[in-house]
Design a protein around this motif. Structure first.
Motif, PDB file in Angstrom:
ATOM      1  N   GLN A   1       0.784  -1.229   0.000  1.00  0.00           N
ATOM      2  CA  GLN A   1       0.000   0.000   0.000  1.00  0.00           C
ATOM      3  C   GLN A   1       0.819   1.285   0.000  1.00  0.00           C
ATOM      4  O   GLN A   1       0.287   2.344  -0.266  1.00  0.00           O
ATOM      5  CB  GLN A   1      -0.957  -0.009   1.183  1.00  0.00           C
TER       6      GLN A   1
ATOM      7  N   ARG B   1     -13.310   0.440  -9.267  1.00  0.00           N
ATOM      8  CA  ARG B   1     -13.010  -0.913  -8.793  1.00  0.00           C
ATOM      9  C   ARG B   1     -12.400  -0.936  -7.399  1.00  0.00           C
ATOM     10  O   ARG B   1     -12.720  -1.788  -6.581  1.00  0.00           O
ATOM     11  CB  ARG B   1     -12.057  -1.607  -9.769  1.00  0.00           C
ATOM     12  N   TYR B   2     -11.503   0.005  -7.152  1.00  0.00           N
ATOM     13  CA  TYR B   2     -10.762  -0.048  -5.885  1.00  0.00           C
ATOM     14  C   TYR B   2     -11.054   1.117  -4.951  1.00  0.00           C
ATOM     15  O   TYR B   2     -10.520   1.180  -3.853  1.00  0.00           O
ATOM     16  CB  TYR B   2      -9.256  -0.121  -6.170  1.00  0.00           C
TER      17      TYR B   2
ATOM     18  N   PRO C   1      -5.419  -1.415   8.005  1.00  0.00           N
ATOM     19  CA  PRO C   1      -5.296  -0.599   6.783  1.00  0.00           C
ATOM     20  C   PRO C   1      -5.424  -1.422   5.507  1.00  0.00           C
ATOM     21  O   PRO C   1      -5.605  -0.884   4.430  1.00  0.00           O
ATOM     22  CB  PRO C   1      -3.889   0.001   6.904  1.00  0.00           C
ATOM     23  N   ARG C   2      -5.340  -2.744   5.634  1.00  0.00           N
ATOM     24  CA  ARG C   2      -5.465  -3.588   4.436  1.00  0.00           C
ATOM     25  C   ARG C   2      -6.929  -3.684   3.994  1.00  0.00           C
ATOM     26  O   ARG C   2      -7.211  -4.077   2.875  1.00  0.00           O
ATOM     27  CB  ARG C   2      -4.932  -4.997   4.711  1.00  0.00           C
TER      28      ARG C   2
ATOM     29  N   VAL D   1      -9.552  -2.142   2.610  1.00  0.00           N
ATOM     30  CA  VAL D   1      -9.968  -0.960   1.873  1.00  0.00           C
ATOM     31  C   VAL D   1     -11.445  -1.106   1.536  1.00  0.00           C
ATOM     32  O   VAL D   1     -11.841  -2.108   0.950  1.00  0.00           O
ATOM     33  CB  VAL D   1      -9.149  -0.849   0.577  1.00  0.00           C
ATOM     34  N   PRO D   2     -12.276  -0.140   1.924  1.00  0.00           N
ATOM     35  CA  PRO D   2     -13.701  -0.273   1.614  1.00  0.00           C
ATOM     36  C   PRO D   2     -13.923  -0.355   0.110  1.00  0.00           C
ATOM     37  O   PRO D   2     -13.358   0.440  -0.641  1.00  0.00           O
ATOM     38  CB  PRO D   2     -14.319   1.002   2.196  1.00  0.00           C
TER      39      PRO D   2
ATOM     40  N   PRO E   1     -15.760   0.089  -3.380  1.00  0.00           N
ATOM     41  CA  PRO E   1     -16.791   0.956  -3.953  1.00  0.00           C
ATOM     42  C   PRO E   1     -17.911   0.142  -4.597  1.00  0.00           C
ATOM     43  O   PRO E   1     -18.900   0.704  -5.035  1.00  0.00           O
ATOM     44  CB  PRO E   1     -16.021   1.755  -5.018  1.00  0.00           C
ATOM     45  N   LEU E   2     -17.745  -1.190  -4.623  1.00  0.00           N
ATOM     46  CA  LEU E   2     -18.741  -2.031  -5.304  1.00  0.00           C
ATOM     47  C   LEU E   2     -19.908  -2.421  -4.401  1.00  0.00           C
ATOM     48  O   LEU E   2     -20.888  -2.994  -4.878  1.00  0.00           O
ATOM     49  CB  LEU E   2     -18.068  -3.307  -5.824  1.00  0.00           C
TER      50      LEU E   2
ATOM     51  N   TYR F   1      -8.694 -17.545  -8.986  1.00  0.00           N
ATOM     52  CA  TYR F   1      -8.047 -16.316  -9.440  1.00  0.00           C
ATOM     53  C   TYR F   1      -6.571 -16.524  -9.769  1.00  0.00           C
ATOM     54  O   TYR F   1      -5.799 -16.967  -8.914  1.00  0.00           O
ATOM     55  CB  TYR F   1      -8.211 -15.281  -8.329  1.00  0.00           C
TER      56      TYR F   1
ATOM     57  N   GLY G   1     -11.034 -10.674 -11.891  1.00  0.00           N
ATOM     58  CA  GLY G   1     -10.647 -10.249 -10.542  1.00  0.00           C
ATOM     59  C   GLY G   1     -10.477  -8.738 -10.462  1.00  0.00           C
ATOM     60  O   GLY G   1     -10.916  -8.108  -9.499  1.00  0.00           O
ATOM     61  N   ILE G   2      -9.875  -8.160 -11.495  1.00  0.00           N
ATOM     62  CA  ILE G   2      -9.700  -6.700 -11.512  1.00  0.00           C
ATOM     63  C   ILE G   2     -11.059  -6.007 -11.541  1.00  0.00           C
ATOM     64  O   ILE G   2     -11.298  -5.061 -10.800  1.00  0.00           O
ATOM     65  CB  ILE G   2      -8.835  -6.269 -12.727  1.00  0.00           C
ATOM     66  N   ASP G   3     -11.979  -6.530 -12.382  1.00  0.00           N
ATOM     67  CA  ASP G   3     -13.309  -5.919 -12.443  1.00  0.00           C
ATOM     68  C   ASP G   3     -14.024  -5.962 -11.092  1.00  0.00           C
ATOM     69  O   ASP G   3     -14.803  -5.083 -10.768  1.00  0.00           O
ATOM     70  CB  ASP G   3     -14.169  -6.626 -13.499  1.00  0.00           C
TER      71      ASP G   3
ATOM     72  N   GLY H   1     -12.542  -5.771  -8.316  1.00  0.00           N
ATOM     73  CA  GLY H   1     -11.744  -5.041  -7.336  1.00  0.00           C
ATOM     74  C   GLY H   1     -11.005  -5.941  -6.372  1.00  0.00           C
ATOM     75  O   GLY H   1     -10.744  -5.560  -5.237  1.00  0.00           O
ATOM     76  N   VAL H   2     -10.655  -7.145  -6.835  1.00  0.00           N
ATOM     77  CA  VAL H   2      -9.925  -8.070  -5.973  1.00  0.00           C
ATOM     78  C   VAL H   2      -8.476  -7.621  -5.869  1.00  0.00           C
ATOM     79  O   VAL H   2      -7.842  -7.332  -6.885  1.00  0.00           O
ATOM     80  CB  VAL H   2      -9.980  -9.496  -6.563  1.00  0.00           C
ATOM     81  N   TYR H   3      -7.973  -7.485  -4.660  1.00  0.00           N
ATOM     82  CA  TYR H   3      -6.559  -7.132  -4.546  1.00  0.00           C
ATOM     83  C   TYR H   3      -5.802  -8.055  -3.615  1.00  0.00           C
ATOM     84  O   TYR H   3      -4.599  -7.918  -3.418  1.00  0.00           O
ATOM     85  CB  TYR H   3      -6.380  -5.669  -4.117  1.00  0.00           C
TER      86      TYR H   3
END
Lengths: 172, 180
Positions: free
Chosen positions: A52, A91-92, B28-29, B31-32, B34-35, B101, B131-133, B135-137
């Motif tokens: 991050q 997406r993020y 902090p990992r 992350v809310p 947006p989906l 994934y 996965g990107i669509d 929002g998988v990180y």
């Protein structure tokens, strides 16, 4: 000796050169230098979600590589910077942006430093004014008693210093 | 009033400590996304176990509520999460669909053979594009999707009994109640 300097210099150049380029080894080929410039700018302004505190350009995470690829393809497709940023944010979330947008939830973030500065300036102003008022009061407000003590002290000093000028002043 | 003034720095300090205590307990990992409360991104991918069939977003809308678990055979935390998914399958409260994934088909299949398959169906996202669509990180991640195809919740990291009892199960019951 001069060899050593030369070696250091060339090492320095290599390192300097390397870090001024992107820190990874993707081989993206762009149609125009402008596109390449855009790619560099975008990939330094977008955050890698995995590491991050790194941006997309610096990160070697798998996801960062995929996202660089994604950014590259979008630039190739003629998408605008705004399109690419939208793609990432949808997406993020805003978290991918190193430069958060100004909106109600970030007002405090943006205005915070200014608010603190104003509070600090006000506190300093009050403090300084208070100090100077106190100073004025002390110097200007000797009452009769204090005036009397002051003159005795001055007289004492005058008396004690006259007979022997070599005596240090503070000694009675 | 004037007497208490020397306490102001102490209160400021305590307020700062309170801020740190709250801040440090948040991850902090996480992350809310947006989906949340948005329609699930559309995709159509081959099934992992049967490459002739496809798995698409519509398959997630067959039930009042479905889980969509993102996993990979290379993911250590998925291995840790796996027994709980098997337990959920045993309980049979909700179907568990999944996205495999950025994996290799033989690896993923070997993983399932070895540890068991808790999934109703598995979409095979070899490139990680879907996965990107979504929002998988970081895997594992688990989405709760309702019949309308709306993403209602996203669990980042392994699904646990605690998260299940405290957050996901109540949400599932709420979604079922909405359907009536």
């Amino acid at each position: 000796m001069s060899h050593r300097i030369l070696l250091c210099l060339s090492l320095f150049l290599m390192v300097g050169w390397g870090s001024s380029c992107l820190a990874h080894i993707d081989t993206f080929v762009f149609d125009t230098p402008q596109d390449e410039q855009r790619f560099r700018k975008l990939s330094t302004e977008l955050r890698c979600l995995v590491c991050q505190n790194q941006n997309l350009a610096d990160s070697n995470a798998d996801l960062a590589m995929d996202l660089r690829q994604e950014v590259y393809e979008m630039i190739k497709d003629g998408k605008s910077d705004a399109d690419i940023i939208d793609f990432m944010v949808s997406r993020y979330g805003d978290f991918v942006l190193y430069r958060p947008p100004v909106k109600p939830i970030t007002y405090l973030l943006w205005a915070g430093p200014l608010i603190l500065l104003v509070i600090g300036a006000y506190a300093l102003f009050v403090f300084v004014r208070h100090r100077s008022k106190e100073g004025v009061l002390q110097s200007g407000a000797l009452d009769a008693e204090e005036q009397r003590r002051l003159s005795t002290l001055l007289e004492e000093k005058a008396v004690s210093t006259t007979p022997d000028p070599s005596t240090p002043e503070r000694k009675k | 009033m004037t007497k208490a003034r020397f306490l102001i720095p102490l209160f400021l300090f305590l307020a700062l400590i309170a801020l740190f205590v709250v801040g440090l307990q948040r991850d902090p990992r996480e992350v809310p996304s947006p989906l949340i409360d948005k329609p699930a991104p559309q995709f159509s991918l081959p099934e992992l176990l049967d490459s002739n069939t496809t798995f698409s977003t519509a398959d997630l809308q067959k039930q009042p509520v479905s889980l969509f678990n993102v996993w990979a055979s290379w993911c250590v935390a998925c291995r840790q999460e796996h027994p709980f998914l098997m337990e959920l399958k045993r309980r049979g409260e909700v179907p568990i669909y999944s996205l495999n994934y950025k994996d290799k088909r033989p690896d993923a299949m070997a993983w399932l053979n070895r540890f068991g398959n808790p999934y109703t169906a598995i979409a095979f996202d070899e490139k990680g594009r879907v996965g990107i669509d979504w929002g998988v990180y970081g895997v594992p991640e688990t989405f709760v999707v309702d019949r309308k195809g709306i993403i209602r919740y996203k669990q980042i990291g392994p699904l646990t009994e605690q998260a299940w009892q405290e957050t996901i199960l109540p949400l599932i019951e709420k979604i079922r109640a909405e359907e009536g």
